[in-house]
Design a protein around this motif. Structure first.
Motif, PDB file in Angstrom:
ATOM      1  N   ILE A 153     -45.313   0.417  56.543  1.00  0.00           N
ATOM      2  CA  ILE A 153     -45.845   1.375  57.257  1.00  0.00           C
ATOM      3  C   ILE A 153     -45.776   2.902  56.496  1.00  0.00           C
ATOM      4  O   ILE A 153     -46.868   3.596  56.544  1.00  0.00           O
ATOM      5  CB  ILE A 153     -44.912   1.533  58.379  1.00  0.00           C
ATOM      6  N   LEU A 154     -44.650   3.061  55.856  1.00  0.00           N
ATOM      7  CA  LEU A 154     -44.429   4.261  55.195  1.00  0.00           C
ATOM      8  C   LEU A 154     -45.425   4.251  53.830  1.00  0.00           C
ATOM      9  O   LEU A 154     -46.126   5.356  53.547  1.00  0.00           O
ATOM     10  CB  LEU A 154     -43.143   4.302  54.619  1.00  0.00           C
ATOM     11  N   ILE A 155     -45.814   3.117  53.031  1.00  0.00           N
ATOM     12  CA  ILE A 155     -46.628   2.874  52.131  1.00  0.00           C
ATOM     13  C   ILE A 155     -47.916   3.484  52.651  1.00  0.00           C
ATOM     14  O   ILE A 155     -48.705   4.056  51.799  1.00  0.00           O
ATOM     15  CB  ILE A 155     -46.785   1.761  51.400  1.00  0.00           C
ATOM     16  N   GLY A 156     -48.527   2.846  53.718  1.00  0.00           N
ATOM     17  CA  GLY A 156     -49.791   3.056  54.371  1.00  0.00           C
ATOM     18  C   GLY A 156     -49.875   4.306  54.780  1.00  0.00           C
ATOM     19  O   GLY A 156     -50.887   5.097  54.572  1.00  0.00           O
ATOM     20  N   LEU A 157     -48.855   4.827  55.513  1.00  0.00           N
ATOM     21  CA  LEU A 157     -49.047   6.418  55.844  1.00  0.00           C
ATOM     22  C   LEU A 157     -49.069   7.502  54.669  1.00  0.00           C
ATOM     23  O   LEU A 157     -49.966   8.209  54.530  1.00  0.00           O
ATOM     24  CB  LEU A 157     -47.871   6.881  56.830  1.00  0.00           C
ATOM     25  N   LEU A 158     -48.154   7.063  53.498  1.00  0.00           N
ATOM     26  CA  LEU A 158     -48.556   8.106  52.535  1.00  0.00           C
ATOM     27  C   LEU A 158     -49.705   7.827  51.729  1.00  0.00           C
ATOM     28  O   LEU A 158     -50.321   8.750  51.187  1.00  0.00           O
ATOM     29  CB  LEU A 158     -47.248   7.572  51.449  1.00  0.00           C
ATOM     30  N   GLN A 167     -49.276  -9.010  42.113  1.00  0.00           N
ATOM     31  CA  GLN A 167     -49.387  -8.601  43.855  1.00  0.00           C
ATOM     32  C   GLN A 167     -49.414  -7.370  44.142  1.00  0.00           C
ATOM     33  O   GLN A 167     -50.387  -7.193  45.212  1.00  0.00           O
ATOM     34  CB  GLN A 167     -47.878  -8.852  44.256  1.00  0.00           C
ATOM     35  N   ALA A 168     -48.960  -6.341  43.506  1.00  0.00           N
ATOM     36  CA  ALA A 168     -49.408  -5.005  44.087  1.00  0.00           C
ATOM     37  C   ALA A 168     -51.122  -4.513  43.741  1.00  0.00           C
ATOM     38  O   ALA A 168     -51.333  -4.084  44.771  1.00  0.00           O
ATOM     39  CB  ALA A 168     -48.452  -3.970  43.401  1.00  0.00           C
ATOM     40  N   VAL A 204     -50.365   5.780  44.575  1.00  0.00           N
ATOM     41  CA  VAL A 204     -49.479   5.705  45.602  1.00  0.00           C
ATOM     42  C   VAL A 204     -48.930   4.180  45.834  1.00  0.00           C
ATOM     43  O   VAL A 204     -48.007   3.791  45.777  1.00  0.00           O
ATOM     44  CB  VAL A 204     -49.860   6.350  46.812  1.00  0.00           C
ATOM     45  N   MET A 205     -50.094   3.396  46.366  1.00  0.00           N
ATOM     46  CA  MET A 205     -49.544   2.078  47.084  1.00  0.00           C
ATOM     47  C   MET A 205     -49.266   1.241  46.020  1.00  0.00           C
ATOM     48  O   MET A 205     -48.231   0.552  45.995  1.00  0.00           O
ATOM     49  CB  MET A 205     -50.924   1.336  47.666  1.00  0.00           C
ATOM     50  N   ILE A 206     -49.658   1.054  44.578  1.00  0.00           N
ATOM     51  CA  ILE A 206     -49.433   0.058  43.765  1.00  0.00           C
ATOM     52  C   ILE A 206     -47.789   0.325  43.196  1.00  0.00           C
ATOM     53  O   ILE A 206     -46.737  -0.664  43.426  1.00  0.00           O
ATOM     54  CB  ILE A 206     -50.127  -0.064  42.423  1.00  0.00           C
ATOM     55  N   PRO A 207     -47.511   1.475  42.906  1.00  0.00           N
ATOM     56  CA  PRO A 207     -46.100   1.934  42.546  1.00  0.00           C
ATOM     57  C   PRO A 207     -45.146   1.733  43.717  1.00  0.00           C
ATOM     58  O   PRO A 207     -43.878   0.992  43.435  1.00  0.00           O
ATOM     59  CB  PRO A 207     -46.087   3.349  42.088  1.00  0.00           C
ATOM     60  N   LEU A 208     -45.480   2.035  44.714  1.00  0.00           N
ATOM     61  CA  LEU A 208     -44.383   2.024  45.836  1.00  0.00           C
ATOM     62  C   LEU A 208     -44.353   0.299  46.513  1.00  0.00           C
ATOM     63  O   LEU A 208     -43.162   0.008  46.670  1.00  0.00           O
ATOM     64  CB  LEU A 208     -45.080   2.643  46.994  1.00  0.00           C
ATOM     65  N   MET A 209     -45.232  -0.624  46.280  1.00  0.00           N
ATOM     66  CA  MET A 209     -45.299  -1.759  46.580  1.00  0.00           C
ATOM     67  C   MET A 209     -44.368  -2.602  45.518  1.00  0.00           C
ATOM     68  O   MET A 209     -43.561  -3.360  45.698  1.00  0.00           O
ATOM     69  CB  MET A 209     -46.419  -2.488  46.540  1.00  0.00           C
ATOM     70  N   ILE A 246     -52.190   4.651  31.329  1.00  0.00           N
ATOM     71  CA  ILE A 246     -53.383   5.152  32.112  1.00  0.00           C
ATOM     72  C   ILE A 246     -52.914   6.193  32.918  1.00  0.00           C
ATOM     73  O   ILE A 246     -53.376   7.333  33.016  1.00  0.00           O
ATOM     74  CB  ILE A 246     -54.187   4.129  32.587  1.00  0.00           C
ATOM     75  N   LEU A 247     -51.966   6.100  33.693  1.00  0.00           N
ATOM     76  CA  LEU A 247     -51.727   6.939  34.858  1.00  0.00           C
ATOM     77  C   LEU A 247     -50.901   8.319  34.223  1.00  0.00           C
ATOM     78  O   LEU A 247     -51.312   9.332  34.591  1.00  0.00           O
ATOM     79  CB  LEU A 247     -50.352   6.592  35.930  1.00  0.00           C
TER      80      LEU A 247
END
Length: 122
Positions: free
Chosen positions: A10-15, A45-46, A30-35, A110-111
């Motif tokens: 939920i937090l990943i989605g909101l962020l 998987q991320a 955001v999503m890949i590093p947090l997952m 790359i980031l």
């Protein structure tokens, strides 16, 4: 799925949604590093899950807000979207053939390059 994982998702989605709406970033940044950090996903998987999230029009309302203010070029967006499909297919074929450790290093590099360019570029 336990409560901790659900809260993390939920937090990943909101962020990701918030940063997508404010800065135009979400999936990769955001999503890949947090997952990887919060849900213990592998790099593959991320990346796969991030792409699955973006497969549906999750940013429709945010794009609409920008459109109302005159900041959307639909012709350019359509060209990018169509070619993104082919690029995404080819890129996923390559990524799945790369060892996760190397893929993670490429992703981080790359980031880092993009961050340096954004910070020190014109």
């Amino acid at each position: 799925m336990n409560t901790s994982v659900l809260i993390s998702l939920i937090l990943i989605g909101l962020l990701a949604g918030f940063f997508s709406g404010t800065l135009g970033i979400g999936g990769s940044v955001v999503m890949i590093p947090l997952m990887i950090l919060w849900v213990n996903f592998s790099q593959h998987q991320a990346q796969g899950t991030s792409l699955a999230v973006l497969a549906v029009p999750v940013t429709l309302l945010a794009a609409y807000n920008y459109y109302q203010e005159g900041y959307v070029n639909w012709k350019y967006a359509a060209i990018i979207a169509v070619t993104f499909i082919l690029g995404g297919y080819l890129g996923s074929q390559l990524a799945l053939s790369i060892n996760q450790v190397l893929l993670k290093k490429i992703f981080g590099g790359i980031l880092l390059l993009v961050a340096i360019k954004m910070i020190f570029g014109k």
